[in-house]
Design a protein around this motif. Structure first.
Motif, PDB file in Angstrom:
ATOM      1  N   GLN B  78       3.759 -33.988   8.839  1.00 11.74           N
ATOM      2  CA  GLN B  78       3.971 -35.435   8.863  1.00 11.74           C
ATOM      3  C   GLN B  78       3.013 -36.081   9.853  1.00 11.74           C
ATOM      4  O   GLN B  78       2.797 -35.574  10.927  1.00 11.74           O
ATOM      5  N   ASP B  79       2.441 -37.195   9.453  1.00 11.98           N
ATOM      6  CA  ASP B  79       1.542 -37.866  10.389  1.00 11.98           C
ATOM      7  C   ASP B  79       1.300 -39.312   9.994  1.00 11.98           C
ATOM      8  O   ASP B  79       0.336 -39.628   9.317  1.00 11.98           O
ATOM      9  N   GLY B  80       2.222 -40.158  10.416  1.00 12.03           N
ATOM     10  CA  GLY B  80       2.033 -41.589  10.207  1.00 12.03           C
ATOM     11  C   GLY B  80       1.928 -41.963   8.738  1.00 12.03           C
ATOM     12  O   GLY B  80       2.446 -41.273   7.863  1.00 12.03           O
ATOM     13  N   ASP B  81       1.204 -43.024   8.476  1.00 15.65           N
ATOM     14  CA  ASP B  81       1.170 -43.564   7.128  1.00 15.65           C
ATOM     15  C   ASP B  81      -0.219 -43.475   6.503  1.00 15.65           C
ATOM     16  O   ASP B  81      -0.449 -43.961   5.406  1.00 15.65           O
ATOM     17  N   GLU B  82      -1.147 -42.852   7.203  1.00 16.10           N
ATOM     18  CA  GLU B  82      -2.516 -42.834   6.691  1.00 16.10           C
ATOM     19  C   GLU B  82      -2.656 -41.976   5.440  1.00 16.10           C
ATOM     20  O   GLU B  82      -2.042 -40.917   5.333  1.00 16.10           O
ATOM     21  N   ARG B  87      -7.092 -39.017   6.837  1.00 22.68           N
ATOM     22  CA  ARG B  87      -6.657 -37.949   7.744  1.00 22.68           C
ATOM     23  C   ARG B  87      -7.628 -36.780   7.733  1.00 22.68           C
ATOM     24  O   ARG B  87      -7.969 -36.212   8.768  1.00 22.68           O
ATOM     25  N   ARG B  90     -10.780 -37.654   9.699  1.00 20.59           N
ATOM     26  CA  ARG B  90     -10.603 -37.534  11.150  1.00 20.59           C
ATOM     27  C   ARG B  90     -10.699 -36.074  11.578  1.00 20.59           C
ATOM     28  O   ARG B  90     -11.301 -35.740  12.593  1.00 20.59           O
ATOM     29  N   ARG B 138       2.460 -44.023  -3.487  1.00 23.98           N
ATOM     30  CA  ARG B 138       2.502 -45.268  -2.718  1.00 23.98           C
ATOM     31  C   ARG B 138       2.749 -46.469  -3.622  1.00 23.98           C
ATOM     32  O   ARG B 138       3.358 -47.460  -3.199  1.00 23.98           O
ATOM     33  N   GLU B 185      -7.728 -50.144   3.168  1.00 28.28           N
ATOM     34  CA  GLU B 185      -6.998 -51.368   3.452  1.00 28.28           C
ATOM     35  C   GLU B 185      -7.333 -52.441   2.416  1.00 28.28           C
ATOM     36  O   GLU B 185      -6.443 -53.155   1.930  1.00 28.28           O
TER      37      GLU B 185
END
Lengths: 191, 191
Positions: B78-82, B87, B90, B138, B185
């Motif tokens: 799990q790691d935020g909403d990105e 991800r 990064r 999403r 975005e």
DNA sequence: GTCTATAGCTTGATAGAC
DNA sequence: GTCTATCAAGCTATAGAC
């Protein structure tokens, strides 16, 4: 007159070599094409070709340089409302060998000491400038929302073009111009 | 017990070779790294290495395969909403050598008869599936407008990632994750 | 599983005649 | 401007001993 004729012949040789190089690379693939292969098809020896270009990289970069010049001319002509990235993509779709050469050479030029590195650095700058200027021009006419940063948009469009070309190497069914147009359309939506 | 120990040592040798290969390629560049170079650093001969992998391409593909497996595990956390593309970007930013290897090998694999071609075809399919599925998920929750075609969006995000990696070879100042997030975005804006 | 030794090939580039 | 001839270097892969 002799000088003129000699020089014209020299130019023809160069043209023939550059054109043939592209053909052969398209057929055999970048990684499997040697100077000998090209020379054989030109009807000349490797040494003869190197007389004109000095090194292999010079020769290959010259192919791209000429293409870039021709592309600039083509872009100058009026043609509907499509952005430069899409128009160039449509044009490139007609010459897959060129895309193959471009991609391969650019990757190789990632090495800090590669002889073609300077060419690609400069090319990236100048192409970016053209695309960003186009975005700004459209923003002034209202064709693109002012909230979109022109430089970022240019980076996206150019990287997307390159990436699609890369993927097309593995999956030739991709329609680059279509995807670019789709992306352009999404970016153009008003905020 | 002897078998167990032998096999464990074999695995360690492979690990060491794969790890060293990546290091050396990062330092010398893909195009300038030979099996000998890697072997020297491993403290083994070229022939010794080939005992484990058979060919150079097998070895290099194995580096990418392992990395892919590790990436899949990292994504599962799990790691935020990105979105996955950001991800992964990064994560990749921490290992430029890997990006360099990936890009170079993929371009080389464009040749129809390249031994690594099948790997990249399969990889492209499977990565595309993951990204497209994420977009659809999403859309069901309302995080992405339904008007965006999930497959097209996936193609854009992946090609953009590849293209940015390619450009980074020539201009290391590019922040890939940032540009990807920016694009994500913009795509997420309601119609 | 690792080594030595080497086969076998390809490459880009150069020297020098014409 | 083009050719012949060749260099020097590099590579992967294999054979076979240990």
């Amino acid at each position: 007159m002799r000088e003129r004729r000699t020089s014209a012949q020299g130019r023809e040789s160069r043209e023939l070599i550059l054109q043939t190089a592209l053909e052969v690379i398209g057929r055999r693939g970048f990684g499997s094409t040697s100077l000998r292969d090209i020379a054989a098809e030109v009807g000349m020896t490797q040494a003869g070709m190197l007389h004109h270009f000095g090194t292999k990289e010079n020769l290959l970069v010259e192919v791209l340089r000429q293409r870039d010049a021709a592309t600039r001319e083509a872009l100058a002509e009026q043609d509907g409302d499509e952005p430069p990235s899409v128009r160039v993509a449509r044009r490139n779709a007609e010459t897959p060998a060129l895309v193959h050469l471009y991609t391969n050479l650019q990757v190789a030029a990632s090495a800090p000491d590669h002889p073609a590195r300077a060419f690609f650095e400069e090319r990236q700058r100048s192409v970016h400038a053209v695309v960003a200027a186009d975005v700004r021009a459209r923003q002034e006419v209202g064709g693109m929302p002012a909230g979109v940063d022109a430089d970022t948009a240019a980076t996206v469009l150019l990287a997307l073009s390159d990436g699609l070309q890369l993927q097309q190497g593995v999956d030739p069914s991709i329609d680059i111009a279509e995807i670019l147009a789709w992306t352009w359309e999404r970016l153009s939506r008003a905020d």
